[in-house]
Design a protein around this motif. Sequence first.
Motif, PDB file in Angstrom:
ATOM      1  N   ASN A  41      -2.360  -0.605  -4.448  1.00 15.53           N
ATOM      2  CA  ASN A  41      -3.332  -0.041  -3.506  1.00 15.53           C
ATOM      3  C   ASN A  41      -2.776   1.262  -2.916  1.00 15.53           C
ATOM      4  O   ASN A  41      -1.650   1.268  -2.408  1.00 15.53           O
ATOM      5  CB  ASN A  41      -3.540  -1.088  -2.396  1.00 15.53           C
ATOM      6  CG  ASN A  41      -4.781  -0.849  -1.582  1.00 15.53           C
ATOM      7  OD1 ASN A  41      -5.575   0.034  -1.889  1.00 15.53           O
ATOM      8  ND2 ASN A  41      -4.937  -1.614  -0.525  1.00 15.53           N
ATOM      9  N   SER A  48      -3.837   5.287  -0.837  1.00 14.56           N
ATOM     10  CA  SER A  48      -4.859   6.173  -0.258  1.00 14.56           C
ATOM     11  C   SER A  48      -4.228   7.517   0.096  1.00 14.56           C
ATOM     12  O   SER A  48      -3.020   7.606   0.360  1.00 14.56           O
ATOM     13  CB  SER A  48      -5.516   5.538   0.972  1.00 14.56           C
ATOM     14  OG  SER A  48      -4.569   5.338   1.988  1.00 14.56           O
ATOM     15  N   SER A  88     -16.912  -6.202   4.053  1.00 11.40           N
ATOM     16  CA  SER A  88     -16.177  -5.166   4.785  1.00 11.40           C
ATOM     17  C   SER A  88     -16.904  -4.841   6.083  1.00 11.40           C
ATOM     18  O   SER A  88     -18.083  -5.154   6.253  1.00 11.40           O
ATOM     19  CB  SER A  88     -16.050  -3.898   3.935  1.00 11.40           C
ATOM     20  OG  SER A  88     -17.320  -3.328   3.723  1.00 11.40           O
ATOM     21  N   LYS A 102       0.843  -1.195   0.000  1.00 15.87           N
ATOM     22  CA  LYS A 102       0.000   0.000   0.000  1.00 15.87           C
ATOM     23  C   LYS A 102       0.876   1.242   0.000  1.00 15.87           C
ATOM     24  O   LYS A 102       1.950   1.252   0.589  1.00 15.87           O
ATOM     25  CB  LYS A 102      -0.909   0.007   1.233  1.00 15.87           C
ATOM     26  CG  LYS A 102      -1.915   1.153   1.224  1.00 15.87           C
ATOM     27  CD  LYS A 102      -3.124   0.870   2.090  1.00 15.87           C
ATOM     28  CE  LYS A 102      -4.179   1.925   1.881  1.00 15.87           C
ATOM     29  NZ  LYS A 102      -5.419   1.673   2.584  1.00 15.87           N
ATOM     30  N   GLN A 148      -7.158  -3.506  -4.601  1.00 17.02           N
ATOM     31  CA  GLN A 148      -7.544  -2.156  -4.196  1.00 17.02           C
ATOM     32  C   GLN A 148      -8.543  -2.225  -3.051  1.00 17.02           C
ATOM     33  O   GLN A 148      -9.483  -3.011  -3.089  1.00 17.02           O
ATOM     34  CB  GLN A 148      -8.177  -1.400  -5.373  1.00 17.02           C
ATOM     35  CG  GLN A 148      -7.204  -1.068  -6.491  1.00 17.02           C
ATOM     36  CD  GLN A 148      -6.258   0.077  -6.153  1.00 17.02           C
ATOM     37  OE1 GLN A 148      -6.390   0.719  -5.143  1.00 17.02           O
ATOM     38  NE2 GLN A 148      -5.291   0.313  -7.019  1.00 17.02           N
ATOM     39  N   GLY A 149      -8.338  -1.385  -2.036  1.00 13.37           N
ATOM     40  CA  GLY A 149      -9.331  -1.233  -0.973  1.00 13.37           C
ATOM     41  C   GLY A 149      -9.265  -2.239   0.154  1.00 13.37           C
ATOM     42  O   GLY A 149     -10.103  -2.225   1.046  1.00 13.37           O
ATOM     43  N   SER A 150      -8.269  -3.134   0.117  1.00 12.83           N
ATOM     44  CA  SER A 150      -8.161  -4.128   1.185  1.00 12.83           C
ATOM     45  C   SER A 150      -7.160  -3.690   2.244  1.00 12.83           C
ATOM     46  O   SER A 150      -6.288  -2.860   1.990  1.00 12.83           O
ATOM     47  CB  SER A 150      -7.724  -5.478   0.605  1.00 12.83           C
ATOM     48  OG  SER A 150      -8.725  -5.992  -0.226  1.00 12.83           O
ATOM     49  N   GLN A 209     -13.014  -6.501   0.460  1.00 12.36           N
ATOM     50  CA  GLN A 209     -12.610  -5.147   0.855  1.00 12.36           C
ATOM     51  C   GLN A 209     -12.684  -4.905   2.368  1.00 12.36           C
ATOM     52  O   GLN A 209     -13.067  -3.831   2.822  1.00 12.36           O
ATOM     53  CB  GLN A 209     -13.412  -4.101   0.074  1.00 12.36           C
ATOM     54  CG  GLN A 209     -13.097  -4.171  -1.424  1.00 12.36           C
ATOM     55  CD  GLN A 209     -13.607  -2.991  -2.191  1.00 12.36           C
ATOM     56  OE1 GLN A 209     -14.788  -2.682  -2.146  1.00 12.36           O
ATOM     57  NE2 GLN A 209     -12.733  -2.318  -2.919  1.00 12.36           N
ATOM     58  N   SER A 237     -11.087  -3.717   5.548  1.00 13.93           N
ATOM     59  CA  SER A 237     -10.078  -2.646   5.537  1.00 13.93           C
ATOM     60  C   SER A 237      -9.253  -2.510   6.823  1.00 13.93           C
ATOM     61  O   SER A 237      -8.282  -1.770   6.846  1.00 13.93           O
ATOM     62  CB  SER A 237     -10.756  -1.301   5.231  1.00 13.93           C
ATOM     63  OG  SER A 237     -11.771  -1.047   6.185  1.00 13.93           O
TER      64      SER A 237
END
Length: 244
Positions: free
Chosen positions: A50, A52, A198, A25, A130-132, A103, A105
Amino acid sequence: MEKENQIFGIRAIIEAINAKKEVDKVFIQKDAHGDLMSELMKTMKKNNINFSYVPVEKLNKLTHNNHQGVVATIAPISFHTLENLVESLLEKEKKPLLLILDQLSDARNFGAIIRTAECTGVDGIIIQKQGSAPVNGDTVKTSAGAVFNIPICKVDHIKDAVFYLQGSGIKTVAATEKTDNNIYDINFNEPVAIIMGSEDRGVNPSVLKIIDEKAKLPMYGTIESLNVSVACGAFLYEAVRQRL
């Protein structure tokens, strides 16, 4: 985050991605921009990394070095490909028990689930790129090291993984309250992949449309939801009970 599991600086992260390091990430400062940052974004998107956006305070906490607005985590494990994992399980003529995390998180929930999965004989865990949750120090710690003992596969899309498993003769069962089916009415004593959603949204509606079966846990309290790692444990131990 362990310092040996992180890289900081834009150029260093671009090089790591291009060198096919297990970049798990990337955290990017919210207002970061510039030519090099554009190159990093292009490289990440091309390699499905991934990432953010975070406030600069988060980056300063992660490292005291000159991070240039980006810090990346390197996974302490190597990831498996779904195709290789499934092929090897079917060759062994096993009844695969797989876990799909749609997902999820939170790294600590992820670690707790990995620990339970290892204890219940899960053959592999499938997550989306993506998003994990990242596989980081928190994950390793809360998994009690189990993360090193169970194959983890990263896929581009959960839906594609579901279709692939179904095509390989593996039934898919989603944990969701949006059903009348009770967990205890589902047959887990066959090749099966259990899908957990999630923490806040559950299993994605587009995934629920394509899975084979849905199941819910009976709830008797006034709080109508369980922590996802606890719910996952209940599902996995029902599979164990049926397979004994």
